[in-house]
Design an enzyme around this catalytic site. Structure first.
Site, short mmCIF file in Angstrom:
data_model
loop_
_atom_site.label_atom_id
_atom_site.label_comp_id
_atom_site.label_asym_id
_atom_site.label_seq_id
_atom_site.Cartn_x
_atom_site.Cartn_y
_atom_site.Cartn_z
N ILE A 710 9.15 4.18 0.35
CA ILE A 710 8.71 5.20 -0.61
C ILE A 710 9.82 5.61 -1.56
CG2 ILE A 710 6.88 6.15 0.84
CD1 ILE A 710 8.80 8.32 1.75
N GLY A 711 11.01 5.05 -1.39
CA GLY A 711 12.09 5.40 -2.30
C GLY A 711 13.35 4.62 -2.02
N LYS A 712 14.12 4.41 -3.08
CA LYS A 712 15.43 3.77 -2.97
C LYS A 712 16.41 4.54 -3.82
CE LYS A 712 13.68 -0.94 -2.29
NZ LYS A 712 13.70 -2.34 -2.79
N GLY A 714 20.99 5.73 -4.14
CA GLY A 714 22.36 5.42 -3.79
C GLY A 714 22.65 5.63 -2.32
N ALA A 715 21.89 6.52 -1.65
CA ALA A 715 22.16 6.79 -0.25
C ALA A 715 21.47 5.81 0.68
CB ALA A 715 21.72 8.22 0.10
N GLY A 716 20.46 5.10 0.19
CA GLY A 716 19.79 4.15 1.06
C GLY A 716 18.34 3.97 0.69
N ILE A 717 17.59 3.39 1.62
CA ILE A 717 16.16 3.12 1.43
C ILE A 717 15.39 4.09 2.31
CG2 ILE A 717 14.36 1.36 1.61
CD1 ILE A 717 16.56 -0.75 1.36
N LYS A 731 15.39 7.37 6.56
CA LYS A 731 16.36 6.89 5.57
C LYS A 731 17.32 5.92 6.25
CE LYS A 731 18.07 9.55 2.37
NZ LYS A 731 17.78 8.82 1.12
N ASP A 828 25.52 15.50 -4.28
CA ASP A 828 24.58 14.69 -5.06
C ASP A 828 23.32 15.49 -5.37
OD1 ASP A 828 23.68 12.48 -6.45
OD2 ASP A 828 22.87 11.47 -4.69
#
Length: 994
Positions: A710-712, A714-717, A731, A828
């Site tokens: 559902i999202g990507k 800089g911190a991960g997938i 995450k 962030d």
């Protein structure tokens, strides 16, 4: 009697004697408290043996018994807990008089059975993560008394909510009541005025409303009352509070008070502290306050008070602190202020005060802080301000002061900050100001100063030396290199001549260098390469000659280079095309020659960067290079220019295609391979939970598949997981291995897992093995604020909803900055890290993760400190982040809410949302805040209510101030979002004095 307690008593065997029942209760308490895995050996409560017999339990750590071996006290202060709760069996300790479980990060609820303890006198549950409602009396028949023996209750700094507990006249022994730092709502009960023995009342830092009850004036024994901070009362200070004859400290700051300061407060003869700052009080300062003969601290700052400082305040002979800043006071500063023998802090900035600074100010020998900035003061700076050798902060900027800077200030070794900018000061700068051992900032810009810099300079802690826009001349002395902490050197628009000394290379921490607008000559020194922290260099409008040194291309974080309007010759160093950090370049109006490189960073610069150099050609310059200069592959000028433009397009297209292809193929292949490997090593997974979870590590791993992404970022997938009825966000951190074997990671995440706040996404636990870390969060069904705002539904998010989301997110960040121990810097903050639950309430996500990412970066995230468009400007030249970096990023989020636009893109080359808003509003004929916000407001929405929009704009612009010290704290942001009249626009560097 609560049914749980009744059931417990029925289940216990009749033969169980009282001490044995105490042992049983202690065993239940130990079982309910889970020590932190990082706790030192032996673990806490290791000596609490459940098999012990009386009286052995009386030797348990933290346990005290009476002569009958009955437990009368439990003290578990600062017990390092991982999780746990207070069990209902604690109510079996019917002889317990003192229960202290403080500063343990204890989660859970306050058990309903706790108020039934018949002997409990002292209850301290402060500084934990307790949540839910505080227990109220049982209304059923045969109900047990409600805290029948209570004398002290301290539940400060938890997450308790609901109404305040209904203490009343039946609690005749209650002396100390502290429920501050929670989320209690509703009004203060009138019954609190019947607590006849009460000496301390702390309700500050909640979200209380309604009128402050007049009944509190009946608390004749009350010595301290703290009921401000975040509370939002209706009305003002009850005049009846003048009857609180025993009162020593009254703090009603930051709680939306209106109306006048009651003159009746002058009857409080024992009052030591009166804090009414950050409200909306109006009228004049009542002269009756001069009758407060015991007063040591008076703070009426940030209100709407007018008139003059009353002469009666001369009677406050014990005054140590006088804060009246940010009001509408007029007249002069009374001479009697200089006669306060105990005065340490005097802050009167941002008023309409006129006349001279009292000549004797400082002679008392105790003055530490003096801030009179942004008034209309004239005359000289008094010579005795540092007579006691204690003065630390001197801020007199933005007045009309004239005459020389007293030499005595150069001998004031305690000074940490000197800010005298924007006056009419004349004469030379005292040499001692450049050698102050504690000073971190010397700001003398925009005056009429002359003379030369001394040959001896050596302030070890000076980080900012700002002397721009004066008439200082002579050479820049080599001793300028003796300032090891210097980060910003601003000497622009003076009369300096000669060479820029090579000793400038000694400034290892220098990040900003501005010597523009002088008469400097000679070559640009190669020694600049030793200033590895340089991010901005402005050498423009001088007489520098020679070539641009090739060595300057080795400055790895240089963002801005301006050498325009000099006498530079030669070619542009081709290595400059490899300076990936360089975003702004100006070499215009020199005598440079040769081709402009057609690669790397030069692809982003336009013609204005190179204009005024007749010998330059190619690239964005209008003149084409001859075929020989172009390396034999030239042709007509139009062909060369077309080739350069085509190259830009080709680079962009290839990069875009490659990124999409790699991301697509990598996601499919990587995710599949990773899950296959995960299955093979299923036994290697370990789950650490921060609360009770009904699923296993293997359940989590099964959710990590491509279809669930559902999202990507800089911190991960991020994956959406549904397992065993639980819905969660998973995450997978990128670029970091170590898993369960990384104790540092485990300890850090465990710290994050203890955080409990209504506006922070809860970290439920983490799953790890040798290669991978999966963080488990509560799921937010409405996605991120960024997706909502910039997607098709952004127009449905009205102004009231945007203001509410802003306030909720601010509360979450405020908790991280001010209420966590240790404090947590988000690093962030962005709209995509503010998530919306099913009720569209905002929750801050991904807090504290930046430090875990190591070298992993993405196209949208910097290596360390956040996402492009949100990064505070000082990071470019300090490489340091702090709370004020988060504040800047939050200001960008506010501008997103106001404008409906993304932080970058669509504004032109090198322009982000902050600079775009400043540019648009600066060009308006009407410089009001209303005109400004209407000019940039989201066109999808109707521009009303204007007052709400203006408040968001004011807070946003305060948050994105260039100087980090000028930005408010998140605690102040929360206040300003909740109190529209307190959001002061353009406050600028004035906030530095907080």
């Amino acid at each position: 009697m609560p049914p749980t307690l009744l059931l417990l008593l029925l289940l216990l065997p009749p033969s169980l004697a009282s001490p044995d029942r105490d042992i049983y209760a202690l065993a239940k308490l130990k079982a309910a408290l889970v020590p932190s895995p990082s706790a030192t050996a032996p673990p806490p409560l290791a000596d609490w043996d459940p098999a012990a017999t009386s009286p052995a339990h009386c030797t348990f750590s933290g346990v005290t018994c009476d002569g009958r071996s009955r437990v009368v006290a439990i003290n578990l202060t600062a017990l390092p807990l991982h999780s746990g709760y207070l069990p209902p069996e604690i109510a079996l300790l019917d002889s317990l008089a003192n229960l202290t479980i403080a500063a343990c990060c204890l989660p859970g609820h306050v058990p309903l059975e706790l108020p039934t303890l018949p002997s409990l006198r002292h209850l301290n549950l402060s500084n934990n993560n307790l949540s839910g409602h505080f227990p109220v009396p049982d209304s059923g028949g045969g109900a047990s008394p409600y805290f029948p023996s209570l004398e002290l209750i301290d539940a400060y700094n938890n997450n308790l909510s609901g109404l305040l507990p209904p203490f009343s006249a039946s609690h005749a022994r209650l002396r100390y009541l502290h429920l501050g730092g929670n989320y209690f709502t509703g009004a203060i009960p009138d019954s609190y005025g019947d607590l006849a023995a009460l000496e301390y009342l702390g309700l500050n830092g909640n979200t209380l409303s309604g009128h402050v009850p007049v009944s509190l004036s009946r608390l004749t024994r009350l010595r301290e009352m703290y009921i401000g901070y975040y509370n939002q009362y209706d009305g003002g200070v009850p005049p009846e509070f003048g009857d609180l004859g025993a009162l020593l400290r009254l703090d009603m700051s930051s709680c939306n008070l209106t109306g006048p300061v009651p003159p009746e407060l002058g009857r409080l003869q024992r009052l030591d502290t009166l804090f009414l700052q950050w409200n909306r009080l109006s009228g004049e300062i009542p002269p009756q306050l001069g009758d407060l003969s015991s007063l040591a601290s008076l703070d009426l700052s940030v209100n709407d008070l007018a008139g003059e400082i009353p002469p009666s305040l001369a009677n406050l002979s014990n005054l140590k602190l006088l804060n009246l800043f940010r009001n509408h006071l007029r007249g002069s500063i009374p001479d009697f202020v200089a006669g306060f023998a105990q005065l340490e802090v005097l802050q009167l900035w941002d008023n309409n005060l006129t006349g001279n600074i009292p000549a004797g100010l400082g002679k008392n020998g105790r003055l530490k802080t003096l801030d009179l900035a942004t008034n209309h003061l004239t005359g000289p700076i008094p010579a005795d301000l540092c007579a006691g050798r204690r003065l630390e902060m001197l801020v007199l900027m933005e007045n009309g002061l004239f005459g020389p800077i007293p030499d005595s200030l150069g001998d004031c070794k305690t000074l940490t900050r000197v800010r005298l900018a924007k006056n009419f000061l004349t004469g030379p700068v005292p040499a001692g100001l450049f050698n102050l051992p504690q000073a971190n900032m010397v700001e003398l810009t925009d005056n009429l100063l002359t003379g030369e810099l001394p040959d001896v300079i050596g302030g070890d802690k000076i980080g900012m030396l700002l002397l721009g826009n004066n008439g200082i001349g002579g050479r820049i002395p080599p001793a300028i290199g003796n300032l090891p902490a210097l980060q910003t050197l601003s000497l622009e628009s003076n009369n300096f001549s000669g060479a820029l000394p090579p000793e400038i290379g000694n400034l290892k921490n220098l990040s900003r260098l501005n010597v523009s607008g002088n008469a400097l000559t000679g070559a640009i020194p190669d020694e600049l390469i030793r200033c590895a922290s340089l991010a901005a260099v402005d050498l423009s409008r001088n007489g520098f000659s020679g070539e641009i040194p090739e060595s300057i291309t080795s400055l790895k974080i240089l963002c801005t280079l301006n050498v325009s309007r000099n006498r530079l010759t030669g070619e542009l160093p081709p290595e400059m095309s490899n300076m990936t950090s360089l975003t702004t370049l100006d070499v215009s109006y020199n005598s440079l020659s040769g081709p402009v490189p057609m690669q790397g960073q030069f692809l982003v610069f336009n013609e204005s960067s190179f204009v005024g150099n007749p010998g330059l050609c190619g690239g964005p310059v209008a003149d084409a290079c001859p075929p020989s200069m172009a390396g034999g592959g030239g042709g007509a000028g139009s062909q060369l220019r077309l080739r350069w433009d085509s190259k830009k397009m080709l680079v962009a297209l290839v990069a875009a295609f490659a990124a999409v292809a790699v991301a697509f193929l990598g996601a499919r292949k990587g995710c599949s391979a990773w899950r296959s490997a995960a299955r093979r090593r299923s036994g290697a997974w370990k789950m650490t939970a921060f609360q009770k979870l009904e699923f296993s590590a293997e359940d989590v791993v099964e959710c990590v598949k491509e279809d669930n992404i559902i999202g990507k970022g800089g911190a991960g997938i991020v994956y959406h997981g549904v397992t065993r009825g639980a819905e969660l966000a998973i995450k997978r951190l990128v670029g970091r291995g170590g898993g369960e074997h990384d104790r540092g990671f485990s300890a850090e995440v465990t710290t994050l897992g203890r955080i409990r706040h209504r506006n922070i996404v809860r970290l439920l636990g983490f799953v790890s093995n040798r290669e991978t870390n999966l963080l488990l969060y509560e799921y937010m069904p409405n996605g991120s604020l960024g997706e909502m705002l910039h997607g098709g539904k952004g127009g449905h998010l009205g102004w009231e909803a945007r203001a509410r989301v802003a306030a909720e997110a601010a509360c979450g960040l405020c908790y991280l900055h001010h209420d966590c121990a240790p404090r947590i810097i988000h690093r962030d903050v962005k709209s995509n890290n503010i998530l919306l639950d099913s009720a569209f309430e905002a929750h801050v996500a991904d807090f504290g993760l930046a430090k875990f990412l190591g070298g992993a970066t993405s196209e949208c995230m910097s290596a360390i400190a956040g996402s492009y468009g949100y990064i505070a400007p000082e990071y470019a030249y300090t490489l340091r982040v702090d709370e004020k970096s988060d504040v800047y990023s939050f200001g960008v989020v506010l501008l997103e809410l106001i404008t409906g636009r993304r932080p970058v893109g669509g504004f032109g080359d090198g322009v982000d949302i902050v600079h775009w808003v400043r540019k648009v509003t600066a060009e308006l004929p009407d410089n009001s805040d209303t005109a400004a916000v209407l000019a940039v407001a989201d066109r999808r929405l109707t521009p009303e209510p204007v007052a709400l929009m203006v408040n968001l704009y004011k807070v946003a612009m305060a948050c994105v101030e260039e100087a980090s010290t000028a930005r408010p704290t998140m605690r102040e942001v929360v206040h300003m979002l909740s109190n529209p009249n307190s959001a002061q626009p353009n406050s600028g560097d004035l906030l530095v004095t907080f």
